[in-house]
Design a protein around this motif. Structure first.
Motif, PDB file in Angstrom:
ATOM      1  N   GLU A  96      15.741 -32.889  -1.261  1.00 52.31           N
ATOM      2  CA  GLU A  96      15.391 -32.579   0.123  1.00 52.31           C
ATOM      3  C   GLU A  96      13.884 -32.281   0.244  1.00 52.31           C
ATOM      4  O   GLU A  96      13.301 -31.667  -0.637  1.00 52.31           O
ATOM      5  CB  GLU A  96      16.214 -31.374   0.565  1.00 52.31           C
ATOM      6  CG  GLU A  96      16.856 -31.516   1.928  1.00 52.31           C
ATOM      7  CD  GLU A  96      15.869 -31.240   3.046  1.00 52.31           C
ATOM      8  OE1 GLU A  96      16.112 -31.733   4.155  1.00 52.31           O
ATOM      9  OE2 GLU A  96      14.861 -30.539   2.792  1.00 52.31           O
ATOM     10  N   ASP A 102      11.977 -30.386   2.451  1.00 51.41           N
ATOM     11  CA  ASP A 102      11.405 -29.083   2.757  1.00 51.41           C
ATOM     12  C   ASP A 102      11.863 -27.964   1.831  1.00 51.41           C
ATOM     13  O   ASP A 102      11.090 -27.084   1.497  1.00 51.41           O
ATOM     14  CB  ASP A 102      11.738 -28.701   4.206  1.00 51.41           C
ATOM     15  CG  ASP A 102      11.122 -29.690   5.169  1.00 51.41           C
ATOM     16  OD1 ASP A 102       9.977 -30.104   4.900  1.00 51.41           O
ATOM     17  OD2 ASP A 102      11.781 -30.047   6.160  1.00 51.41           O
ATOM     18  N   PHE A 103      13.123 -27.982   1.435  1.00 51.78           N
ATOM     19  CA  PHE A 103      13.566 -26.876   0.591  1.00 51.78           C
ATOM     20  C   PHE A 103      14.255 -27.357  -0.696  1.00 51.78           C
ATOM     21  O   PHE A 103      14.824 -26.568  -1.421  1.00 51.78           O
ATOM     22  CB  PHE A 103      14.515 -25.960   1.382  1.00 51.78           C
ATOM     23  CG  PHE A 103      15.730 -26.659   1.907  1.00 51.78           C
ATOM     24  CD1 PHE A 103      16.840 -26.864   1.087  1.00 51.78           C
ATOM     25  CD2 PHE A 103      15.780 -27.115   3.223  1.00 51.78           C
ATOM     26  CE1 PHE A 103      17.949 -27.503   1.575  1.00 51.78           C
ATOM     27  CE2 PHE A 103      16.896 -27.758   3.699  1.00 51.78           C
ATOM     28  CZ  PHE A 103      17.986 -27.954   2.875  1.00 51.78           C
ATOM     29  N   TRP A 106      10.296 -28.114  -4.864  1.00 53.14           N
ATOM     30  CA  TRP A 106       9.895 -26.749  -5.210  1.00 53.14           C
ATOM     31  C   TRP A 106       9.331 -26.709  -6.636  1.00 53.14           C
ATOM     32  O   TRP A 106       8.303 -26.100  -6.893  1.00 53.14           O
ATOM     33  CB  TRP A 106      11.115 -25.826  -5.088  1.00 53.14           C
ATOM     34  CG  TRP A 106      10.855 -24.457  -5.650  1.00 53.14           C
ATOM     35  CD1 TRP A 106      10.140 -23.446  -5.072  1.00 53.14           C
ATOM     36  CD2 TRP A 106      11.283 -23.971  -6.928  1.00 53.14           C
ATOM     37  NE1 TRP A 106      10.095 -22.352  -5.906  1.00 53.14           N
ATOM     38  CE2 TRP A 106      10.802 -22.646  -7.047  1.00 53.14           C
ATOM     39  CE3 TRP A 106      12.039 -24.506  -7.979  1.00 53.14           C
ATOM     40  CZ2 TRP A 106      11.038 -21.865  -8.165  1.00 53.14           C
ATOM     41  CZ3 TRP A 106      12.284 -23.729  -9.098  1.00 53.14           C
ATOM     42  CH2 TRP A 106      11.791 -22.432  -9.187  1.00 53.14           C
TER      43      TRP A 106
END
Lengths: 316, 307
Positions: A145, A147-148, A153
């Motif tokens: 994903e 954005d998160f 990350w």
């Protein structure tokens, strides 16, 4: 007592006849279920596909078939979506199959050592194989994903920019390939491992006496020793790659993902086949895509055969 | 109609004479890592541990995500430890994705397909391995040839057939095309050629047993270990099969993989719910793997099967 004698000979003869029928007929009866089911649900549809591809057939009226000769093929040839899907199928196929088989080879080599907990490692590497396309694709969609997602990350944690995995062509194709690689590497590794264990130990001993390093032993004894299995996994992975469907579909947000992204950037032939038939309601065109897939497979196998023949001609 | 066809080990026919019976030989192979002289060094353990983590992590994280709520799951850094909502999310997924029905459907489909595949494969495998009949070699080549044909190529006519038969959106449409498997036949033939002594079949003949009787009381007991392996592997494949069930079934009567697509279809994606569904769909097979992992691994290594 002649009458009794005749009746026993009769019985014996009848027994012998039954026996003959049994011995002659039973084998056919035993293999018949396979061939009957296969003929009805696999072979017949396969042949009929080519007939349908010469017609215009709509999903709503399946019994109305209008003869159009090769129109479907001409349209497909002139359709940019087809060439796009063909290209995507090939690129995703290559970037999923090549690393997958190389990693499987390395993994099999590791699993082939004597060690503690070897059963654990074997079962663990096979766990992805038990996961359905659906579940695997859902999880990876989330990991990728924008954005998160965990992958972006992690990229950020080492100072890299986040990647829009879904919207851009190559990132999307890499993400889809990752799902395929994850599911099949361990499985292929076990096939390789089985073949490696059939290599006679004296070949390694001979190589060791000749002073071959472990790496030399791997490339000169192990890899040639399992060559037929490697060819076999290449064939299987190629067939699998040609048909790729579930991973890109779910990666593109579920049942609406048949277009393979906003710009068809990861639409495969499998998705195009489905889109033509079940979204655009054109079964004839869908059958034409199936034929294109078949031709692609034939081409790959012919090419592979040729390469092998050239190679063996060179070595001999 | 498994889109992922079952593979047979490529070198299997060549090295038939050397092989032992499946379970015994398989277990021995597994325990010892069969006779490579090198022991694993520390680096090998590290690499294997990394592979194991990569294999298992996505499933672990499925569980983590399924046990949190949506706001937590979309925070950075993402959660690494399970939260408190596992059971409520599972219950929601169960309701919203018609998981109960999907589970029942998948169990029926995979169970029937695995049973019939094993039965017909054993029958045909026995005939090809031990009985003499005209055309045996040609028919066997046909079986092997069919393993190379991807089922997706026949999907359009198959769909038309099913709607003509009135089976669209019904389980028989999924079950019938997959009742037999060429790989299964080949697998059983390889196994029985070695595991079943010719003398045993001859002895049965001398005692006057007819073929079906011989099959029932001589072949079946010998074939049982291979049948168990074939059953499990076919079950995994049938449970996970996606393309054809997706084409022929709809959301009112789905199998598990088809039901899972429903979860990700909405515009507002409820991530915890999606992950709970994915977890539910995988759980039955994971349990099977934990219980029978050893047998499945040895079965695949013996020359079975891909999904």
């Amino acid at each position: 007592m002649p009458a009794v004698a005749t009746s026993t000979t009769h019985a014996r003869r009848r027994g012998a006849l039954l026996h003959r029928i049994d011995v002659k007929g039973a084998p056919y009866a035993f293999v018949a279920p396979f061939f009957v089911v296969f003929a009805a649900f696999s072979f017949y549809p396969l042949v009929y596909t080519s007939w349908i591809s010469l017609h215009r057939v709509e999903l709503a009226t399946l019994d109305v078939m209008e003869w159009v000769a090769f129109d479907n093929y001409v349209e497909l040839w002139n359709d940019s979506r087809f060439w796009n899907a063909l290209g995507n199928t090939i690129t995703i196929g290559v970037i999923s199959t090549v690393p997958q088989l190389l990693m499987a080879l390395g993994l099999a080599h590791l699993l082939n050592y004597r060690m503690r907990g070897s059963l654990f490692f074997r079962v663990a590497s096979l766990v992805p194989y038990a996961t359905s396309v659906g579940a695997a694709a859902l999880v990876f969609t989330m990991l990728f994903e924008r954005d998160f997602g965990m992958i972006n990350w992690a990229l950020g944690a080492v100072g890299l920019d986040p990647v829009d995995w879904e919207a851009d062509k190559w990132p999307a194709q890499i993400a889809i390939s990752t799902i395929v690689i994850w599911r099949w590497t361990g499985y292929n590794a076990l096939l390789y491992l089985a073949a490696m264990q059939a290599i006679p130990a004296d070949r390694y001993e001979a190589a060791a006496i000749d002073g071959a390093s472990r790496w030399k032993q791997f490339t000169h004894v192990t890899v040639p020793g399992i060559r037929s299995t490697i060819v076999f996994t290449i064939v299987l992975s190629t067939i699998g790659a040609t048909q790729l469907f579930g991973e890109p579909l779910i990666f593109g947000q579920g049942p609406n993902g048949v277009s393979g992204g906003a710009d068809n950037q990861y639409q495969t032939l499998g998705l195009l086949l489905y889109e033509e038939g079940w979204k655009n309601y054109q079964m004839g065109r869908s059958a034409t895509v199936a034929w294109a897939m078949f031709l692609l497979l034939v081409l790959v196998f012919v090419a592979q055969r040729l390469i092998r023949r050239l190679r063996s001609a060179r070595t001999s | 109609m498994t889109t992922e066809s079952l593979p047979v080990r490529a070198d299997a026919p060549v090295r038939t004479p050397a092989r032992k019976t499946t379970t015994r030989g398989g277990r021995r192979l597994l325990r010892q890592g069969a006779g490579r002289q090198h022991h694993a060094g520390p680096l090998s353990y590290v690499l294997l541990a990394i592979t194991a983590i990569l294999s298992i992590f996505p499933l672990y994280w499925t569980m983590v995500a399924a046990s949190t709520d949506n706001t937590r799951v979309s925070q950075t850094p993402p959660p690494f430890l399970p939260g408190p909502n596992l059971f409520s999310n599972l219950a929601r997924a169960w309701d919203e994705a018609a998981m109960g029905k999907a589970m029942i459907n998948s169990t029926i489909v995979a169970g029937v397909i695995a049973l019939s595949t094993v039965m017909f494969a054993t029958l045909a495998g026995f005939a090809f391995a031990k009985l003499r009949f005209k055309g045996r070699n040609v028919l066997l080549m046909l079986v092997i040839g069919t393993m190379m044909v991807p089922p997706q190529l026949g999907v359009v006519p198959l769909f038309m057939m099913m709607s003509e038969l009135g089976w669209s959106q019904q389980l028989p449409a999924v079950i019938f095309p997959t009742l037999v498997s060429a790989v299964g036949v080949f697998f059983m033939r390889q196994y029985l050629s070695e595991a079943l002594p010719d003398e045993l079949v001859e002895a049965g003949r001398v005692d006057g047993a007819h073929s079906l009787r011989i099959f029932w009381s001589i072949v079946l007991p010998v074939a049982r270990p291979a049948m168990a392996v074939l059953f499990m592997i076919t079950f995994v494949h049938a449970w996970n099969d996606f393309f054809w069930p997706f084409v022929v079934l709809d959301m009112t009567n789905p199998t598990v993989p088809v039901a899972l697509t429903q979860l990700s279809a909405g515009y507002i994606r409820d991530q915890s719910l999606i992950m709970a569904g994915a977890l539910l769909g995988t759980l039955p097979l994971l349990v099977m793997f934990i219980v029978f992992g050893r047998q499945i691994v040895s079965g695949i290594m013996q020359g079975a099967v891909k999904g």
